[in-house]
Design an enzyme around this catalytic site. Structure first.
Site, PDB file in Angstrom:
ATOM      1  N   HIS A   1       0.881  -1.178   0.000  1.00  0.00           N
ATOM      2  CA  HIS A   1       0.000   0.000   0.000  1.00  0.00           C
ATOM      3  C   HIS A   1       0.919   1.230   0.000  1.00  0.00           C
ATOM      4  CE1 HIS A   1      -3.477   2.398   0.585  1.00  0.00           C
ATOM      5  NE2 HIS A   1      -3.725   2.186   1.874  1.00  0.00           N
TER       6      HIS A   1
ATOM      7  N   ASP B   1       2.814   5.649  -6.535  1.00  0.00           N
ATOM      8  CA  ASP B   1       4.068   5.532  -5.782  1.00  0.00           C
ATOM      9  C   ASP B   1       5.298   5.417  -6.666  1.00  0.00           C
ATOM     10  OD1 ASP B   1       2.954   5.609  -3.213  1.00  0.00           O
ATOM     11  OD2 ASP B   1       2.236   3.567  -3.462  1.00  0.00           O
TER      12      ASP B   1
ATOM     13  N   HIS C   1      -2.351  -1.998  -9.706  1.00  0.00           N
ATOM     14  CA  HIS C   1      -3.339  -1.402  -8.816  1.00  0.00           C
ATOM     15  C   HIS C   1      -4.592  -2.249  -8.839  1.00  0.00           C
ATOM     16  CE1 HIS C   1      -5.849   1.612  -6.869  1.00  0.00           C
ATOM     17  NE2 HIS C   1      -4.715   2.129  -6.439  1.00  0.00           N
TER      18      HIS C   1
HETATM   19  N1  ACO Z   1       4.843  -6.636 -10.526  1.00  0.00           N
HETATM   20  C1  ACO Z   1       4.728  -7.836 -11.175  1.00  0.00           C
HETATM   21  N2  ACO Z   1       3.575  -8.517 -11.250  1.00  0.00           N
HETATM   22  C2  ACO Z   1       2.499  -7.981 -10.670  1.00  0.00           C
HETATM   23  C3  ACO Z   1       2.543  -6.746 -10.005  1.00  0.00           C
HETATM   24  C4  ACO Z   1       3.775  -6.059  -9.948  1.00  0.00           C
HETATM   25  N3  ACO Z   1       3.877  -4.886  -9.341  1.00  0.00           N
HETATM   26  N4  ACO Z   1       1.314  -6.460  -9.524  1.00  0.00           N
HETATM   27  C5  ACO Z   1       0.528  -7.476  -9.865  1.00  0.00           C
HETATM   28  N5  ACO Z   1       1.238  -8.407 -10.587  1.00  0.00           N
HETATM   29  C6  ACO Z   1       0.722  -9.626 -11.199  1.00  0.00           C
HETATM   30  C7  ACO Z   1       0.342 -10.659 -10.148  1.00  0.00           C
HETATM   31  O1  ACO Z   1       1.416 -11.513  -9.849  1.00  0.00           O
HETATM   32  C8  ACO Z   1      -0.791 -11.383 -10.845  1.00  0.00           C
HETATM   33  O2  ACO Z   1      -0.234 -12.228 -11.828  1.00  0.00           O
HETATM   34  P1  ACO Z   1      -0.933 -13.675 -12.137  1.00  0.00           P
HETATM   35  O3  ACO Z   1      -2.272 -13.355 -12.694  1.00  0.00           O
HETATM   36  O4  ACO Z   1      -0.015 -14.321 -13.113  1.00  0.00           O
HETATM   37  O5  ACO Z   1      -1.010 -14.389 -10.826  1.00  0.00           O
HETATM   38  C9  ACO Z   1      -1.515 -10.284 -11.606  1.00  0.00           C
HETATM   39  O6  ACO Z   1      -0.499  -9.291 -11.855  1.00  0.00           O
HETATM   40  C10 ACO Z   1      -2.673  -9.672 -10.841  1.00  0.00           C
HETATM   41  O7  ACO Z   1      -2.158  -9.133  -9.616  1.00  0.00           O
HETATM   42  P2  ACO Z   1      -2.874  -9.233  -8.197  1.00  0.00           P
HETATM   43  O8  ACO Z   1      -1.827  -9.449  -7.158  1.00  0.00           O
HETATM   44  O9  ACO Z   1      -3.995 -10.256  -8.253  1.00  0.00           O
HETATM   45  O10 ACO Z   1      -3.514  -7.800  -8.087  1.00  0.00           O
HETATM   46  P3  ACO Z   1      -4.091  -7.139  -6.780  1.00  0.00           P
HETATM   47  O11 ACO Z   1      -5.187  -6.252  -7.223  1.00  0.00           O
HETATM   48  O12 ACO Z   1      -4.390  -8.146  -5.745  1.00  0.00           O
HETATM   49  O13 ACO Z   1      -2.851  -6.283  -6.220  1.00  0.00           O
HETATM   50  C11 ACO Z   1      -1.319  -4.544  -5.848  1.00  0.00           C
HETATM   51  C12 ACO Z   1      -2.692  -4.939  -6.415  1.00  0.00           C
HETATM   52  C13 ACO Z   1      -1.218  -4.986  -4.368  1.00  0.00           C
HETATM   53  C14 ACO Z   1      -1.170  -3.025  -5.907  1.00  0.00           C
HETATM   54  C15 ACO Z   1      -0.209  -5.233  -6.692  1.00  0.00           C
HETATM   55  O14 ACO Z   1      -0.293  -4.787  -8.029  1.00  0.00           O
HETATM   56  C16 ACO Z   1       1.182  -4.966  -6.120  1.00  0.00           C
HETATM   57  O15 ACO Z   1       1.610  -5.696  -5.211  1.00  0.00           O
HETATM   58  N6  ACO Z   1       1.932  -3.932  -6.651  1.00  0.00           N
HETATM   59  C17 ACO Z   1       3.237  -3.585  -6.140  1.00  0.00           C
HETATM   60  C18 ACO Z   1       3.115  -2.796  -4.846  1.00  0.00           C
HETATM   61  C19 ACO Z   1       2.604  -1.374  -5.083  1.00  0.00           C
HETATM   62  O16 ACO Z   1       3.087  -0.659  -5.934  1.00  0.00           O
HETATM   63  N7  ACO Z   1       1.630  -0.992  -4.245  1.00  0.00           N
HETATM   64  C20 ACO Z   1       1.076   0.379  -4.280  1.00  0.00           C
HETATM   65  C21 ACO Z   1      -0.321   0.366  -4.786  1.00  0.00           C
HETATM   66  S1  ACO Z   1      -0.931   2.026  -4.853  1.00  0.00           S
HETATM   67  C22 ACO Z   1      -1.276   2.399  -3.268  1.00  0.00           C
HETATM   68  O17 ACO Z   1      -1.606   1.592  -2.455  1.00  0.00           O
HETATM   69  C23 ACO Z   1      -1.166   3.739  -2.872  1.00  0.00           C
END
Ligand code: ACO
Length: 438
Positions: free
Chosen positions: A269, A364, A308
């Site tokens: 987050h 971010d 996201h």
């Molecule tokens: N890098 C690589 N792969 C990713 C990323 C990433 N940053 N984010 C998601 N994926 C992939 C997942 O592994 C998944 O792949 P799969 O379908 O092969 O299993 C697919 O994309 C879908 O991702 P989920 O994890 O199901 O998406 P979710 O909505 O649960 O998560 C989140 C969203 C937590 C923001 C995620 O994208 C993440 O961890 N990003 C990196 C951390 C980040 O930047 N957080 C800030 C968010 S903005 C904020 O809170 C202010």
């Protein structure tokens, strides 16, 4: 005749048909409860880990269209607010529903400015932290500790009392964040200066040394204010849901805000902005980007600052940050990490893995690079996020408290554990019985 605005469900266990009303694109989960397989059945529930498809409230504060990359506060596009408003104006908008008139803004700014001081015991409380305490942990603990200074905050049903605590929290968030920063550097605390604007005063408390009056760089102060606007609210994200959930127990707003800030601290987050800098450090140079992206695609870690839950297009905040960063770099000089970030974005946005999963830079991704150029250490980034988000948390908290449909938040579960078991006396227990306890 069945109304067209309903969902017809046939329970094949009993061959019974149910018509469930559809309102605002939702059905009420409680309507499912009447779908039972027999008289002893509890009734149907939905199973939605991580709330992927559950609306937990009605809200008139923030609108997001994730597919089209739209973000609006109270109907105003984020781009317009970032261009024309100050953060305190936007905080007023979030809390009261309309932009302030000149007189309302004057009173509001005056009120917030006169709540920036911290009680001396709060200062002493912060002095007790270890020299290298993380600013977010200090912020969470100190916001919670304000509950001991303002016990009257418990009276959450009195609107005037609520407003007083809201002003105190918005006023004190920069003071606490700045103190946590000075503490980590071993510098003496700087008291607020009421002549300065909200972002200038924050800069004053962070960076004033021996000069009699702190003069903030106007470009940096404005950039900070824009960043505050962009981070002020984002509907039902993890920390805001925490705010509503903890607040639904009628916990006071200081403890509730501390809980929300704790959620924000996580690297998935608000903590992602700090993690982005760690990632860029690890990559080291532009040439290493392809190898890093390959590693991520092979399942080793994530691209921090990418992806996201809601935005499946570009995060509109990231666009504004990129544009603001150019102005900041004109003053501070370009952060060398920008080259790595731009290359990372370029390669990721052309890569099938990221394109097919709709993974774009989020708020971010670029904010940390800008914060670093402004002179902040990465440990401070998430505290910079928490300052403005407090306005959003409090607007959402107030909306929740005054919503007659809301009750204490209490999800259900699908129990997957043991059925009733026979108790085994100590001398009869074998090691194997415990092997599965994890
Ligand atoms: N890098 C690589 N792969 C990713 C990323 C990433 N940053 N984010 C998601 N994926 C992939 C997942 O592994 C998944 O792949 P799969 O379908 O092969 O299993 C697919 O994309 C879908 O991702 P989920 O994890 O199901 O998406 P979710 O909505 O649960 O998560 C989140 C969203 C937590 C923001 C995620 O994208 C993440 O961890 N990003 C990196 C951390 C980040 O930047 N957080 C800030 C968010 S903005 C904020 O809170 C202010």
């Amino acid at each position: 005749m069945t109304s067209s605005n309903t969902l017809t469900v046939i329970d094949n266990r009993t061959a019974t048909k149910y018509d469930l009303p559809i309102e605002n694109g939702t059905i009420r989960a409680m309507d499912l409860r009447k779908i039972k397989s027999g008289p002893d059945d509890f009734g149907l529930m939905t199973y939605d880990p991580a709330f992927m498809n559950t609306a937990s409230c009605r809200s008139s504060i923030t609108f997001i269209d994730g597919e089209r990359g739209i973000l609006r506060y109270r109907g105003y596009p984020i781009e317009v607010l970032a261009e024309h408003c100050t953060f305190l104006e936007v905080a007023y908008l979030l809390l009261f529903g309309d932009l302030p008139t000149p007189d309302e803004l004057k009173t509001w700014v005056n009120d917030i400015t006169h709540h920036t001081m911290l009680h001396e015991t709060t200062k002493r409380f912060m002095e007790g932290f270890r020299y290298d305490a993380h600013p977010m942990a200090m912020l969470v603990s100190t916001v919670a500790a304000l509950s001991t200074i303002y016990p009257e905050a418990k009276d959450i049903h009195d609107p005037a009392n609520r407003l007083l605590q809201i002003k105190r929290l918005i006023g004190k968030m920069p003071s606490i964040s700045a103190m946590s920063y000075r503490h980590s550097l071993g510098f003496p605390y700087v008291y607020p200066d009421n002549d300065l604007s909200y972002p200038e005063n924050f800069m004053n408390m962070l960076w004033k040394m021996v000069e009699p009056k702190y003069a903030a760089n106007p470009v940096i102060a404005r950039a900070l204010d824009i960043l505050f606007i962009l981070h002020a609210d984002h509907e039902q994200n993890c920390s805001t849901s925490t705010m509503r959930s903890v607040g639904s127990a009628h916990t006071d707003p200081y403890l509730t805000t501390a809980a929300a800030a704790a959620a924000l601290a996580g690297p998935l987050h608000g903590g992602a902005n700090e993690a982005v800098l760690g990632m860029l450090d690890e990559i080291g140079s532009k040439e290493n980007v392809p190898a890093y992206v390959k590693k991520v695609k092979e399942g080793h870690g994530k691209l921090m600052g990418f992806g996201h839950r809601v935005y499946k297009n570009y995060d509109p905040r990231a666009k504004i940050i990129k544009w603001t960063a150019e102005r900041v770099f004109a003053v501070t000089g370009r952060n060398p990490k920008l080259e790595i970030a731009l290359e990372l974005e370029r390669i990721a946005l052309e890569d099938e893995y990221f394109v097919s999963r709709k993974l774009y830079p989020n708020v971010d991704f670029y904010s940390g690079i800008m914060y670093q150029a402004m002179g902040f250490r990465p440990e401070m980034f998430t505290a910079l996020f928490a300052i403005p988000r407090a306005a959003g948390w409090l607007a959402q908290w107030q909306e929740m408290i005054t919503d007659p449909e809301q009750k204490i938040a209490r999800p259900r579960q699908v129990y997957t554990g043991q059925e009733l078991r026979q108790f085994i006396p100590m001398d009869k227990r074998a090691r194997a019985l415990h092997a599965k306890i994890a």
